[in-house]
Design an enzyme around this catalytic site. Structure first.
Site, short mmCIF file in Angstrom:
data_model
loop_
_atom_site.label_atom_id
_atom_site.label_comp_id
_atom_site.label_asym_id
_atom_site.label_seq_id
_atom_site.Cartn_x
_atom_site.Cartn_y
_atom_site.Cartn_z
N LEU A 136 0.80 -1.22 0.00
CA LEU A 136 0.00 0.00 0.00
C LEU A 136 0.84 1.28 0.00
O LEU A 136 0.29 2.37 0.14
CB LEU A 136 -0.95 0.00 1.20
CG LEU A 136 -1.91 -1.20 1.24
CD1 LEU A 136 -2.84 -1.10 2.45
CD2 LEU A 136 -2.72 -1.30 -0.04
N CYS A 137 2.15 1.15 -0.14
CA CYS A 137 3.00 2.34 -0.25
C CYS A 137 2.96 2.88 -1.68
O CYS A 137 2.90 2.12 -2.64
CB CYS A 137 4.45 1.99 0.11
SG CYS A 137 4.75 1.88 1.88
N HIS A 138 3.00 4.22 -1.79
CA HIS A 138 3.00 4.86 -3.10
C HIS A 138 4.37 4.78 -3.76
O HIS A 138 5.40 4.74 -3.08
CB HIS A 138 2.58 6.33 -2.98
CG HIS A 138 1.17 6.52 -2.55
ND1 HIS A 138 0.78 6.44 -1.22
CD2 HIS A 138 0.03 6.79 -3.25
CE1 HIS A 138 -0.51 6.66 -1.13
NE2 HIS A 138 -1.00 6.86 -2.34
N ASP A 165 23.43 -10.80 6.17
CA ASP A 165 23.74 -11.73 5.08
C ASP A 165 25.24 -11.81 4.82
O ASP A 165 25.77 -12.91 4.57
CB ASP A 165 23.02 -11.27 3.81
CG ASP A 165 23.35 -12.16 2.61
OD1 ASP A 165 22.99 -13.35 2.64
OD2 ASP A 165 24.00 -11.66 1.67
N MET A 219 8.45 5.63 5.46
CA MET A 219 8.65 4.22 5.12
C MET A 219 9.92 4.02 4.29
O MET A 219 10.60 3.00 4.41
CB MET A 219 7.44 3.68 4.37
CG MET A 219 6.19 3.57 5.22
SD MET A 219 6.43 2.57 6.70
CE MET A 219 6.91 1.00 5.99
N GLU A 220 10.23 4.99 3.46
CA GLU A 220 11.46 4.89 2.66
C GLU A 220 12.69 4.89 3.56
O GLU A 220 13.62 4.08 3.37
CB GLU A 220 11.52 6.04 1.66
CG GLU A 220 10.64 5.89 0.44
CD GLU A 220 9.16 6.05 0.72
OE1 GLU A 220 8.34 5.71 -0.15
OE2 GLU A 220 8.79 6.54 1.81
#
Length: 230
Positions: free
Chosen positions: A146-148, A199, A184-185
């Site tokens: 749902l992120c743009h 990793d 969010m970014e």
């Protein structure tokens, strides 16, 4: 209670509502409606149970009343039907938006010393994680549904070795001029960078931990500026 009163008024109707009756439910309801019509002069306007359908539809949930001083918090990704939705930002104005997030990767002394000496078999841990974090911030709309998909004007990811607890401190910053924020970014940048550190180092230790992923501050938008207070 209503059905009990009907049973008192019409003793013979009890057999229609009994689970042991040989009549099916639709026939029982029709007979009950006829009895009510004979007494009241007209059929009931709204039957308690429809003879056309036995399906039950649950009522829409109602919002509880707010208490004095309580602040209503709306979830923008939940629509009026209470289903997930992508927020429509077309009516918003463009503004400069920034966000800074951080996280920590606990390595342990042995792995920390190897990263410090650049002796990890996969290569330069901090450099690879930095590029991975920047790339992660630019691909967030493919990761979180749902992120743009927005155009980033700037992404910064810094990784610093911390000898106090044998960790890597990661800070990420994102900036954009547009209709939606970049929290969010920035958060994705540090998360992907932290996972990349894991990793790169997991062959040396499986006990590495990624902790404290959090937003530190943001600017711009309708909600204005915000900064973590500690």
């Amino acid at each position: 209670m209503f059905l009990r009163r009907l049973a008192v008024a019409f003793p013979c109707s009890r057999r229609f509502l009994s689970s042991n009756s040989s009549h099916d439910l639709a026939s029982a309801i029709m007979e009950l409606n006829k009895e009510m019509e004979s007494v009241f002069g007209e059929p009931p306007s709204n039957s308690l149970v429809s003879s056309e359908s036995n399906n039950y539809t649950a009522p829409e949930p109602r919002c509880t009343a707010q208490k004095d001083g309580e602040i209503a918090i709306g979830l923008t990704h939940v629509g009026s039907t209470r289903k997930a939705q992508m927020v429509d930002v077309s009516f918003k104005g463009n503004s400069k938006r920034t966000a800074v997030a951080s996280c920590k990767v606990i390595l342990g002394k042995k792995v920390y010393d190897s990263v410090l000496a650049n002796q990890i078999a996969k290569g330069d841990v901090l450099s690879v994680a930095k590029i991975a974090g920047i790339s992660g911030a630019k691909h967030i709309s493919n990761l979180i549904p749902l992120c743009h998909n927005i155009i980033m004007s700037h992404v910064r990811v810094d990784l610093t070795l911390n000898p106090e607890d044998w960790s890597v401190d990661i800070e990420g910053e994102a900036a954009s001029t547009g209709k939606t924020g970049v929290e969010m970014e920035a958060s994705t940048a540090v998360s992907v960078a932290g996972l990349t550190v894991y990793d790169m180092c997991k062959a040396a230790s499986k006990d590495i931990r990624i902790t404290d992923v959090r937003l530190e501050c943001k600017t711009g938008g309708k909600s204005g500026d915000w900064s973590r207070q500690e």
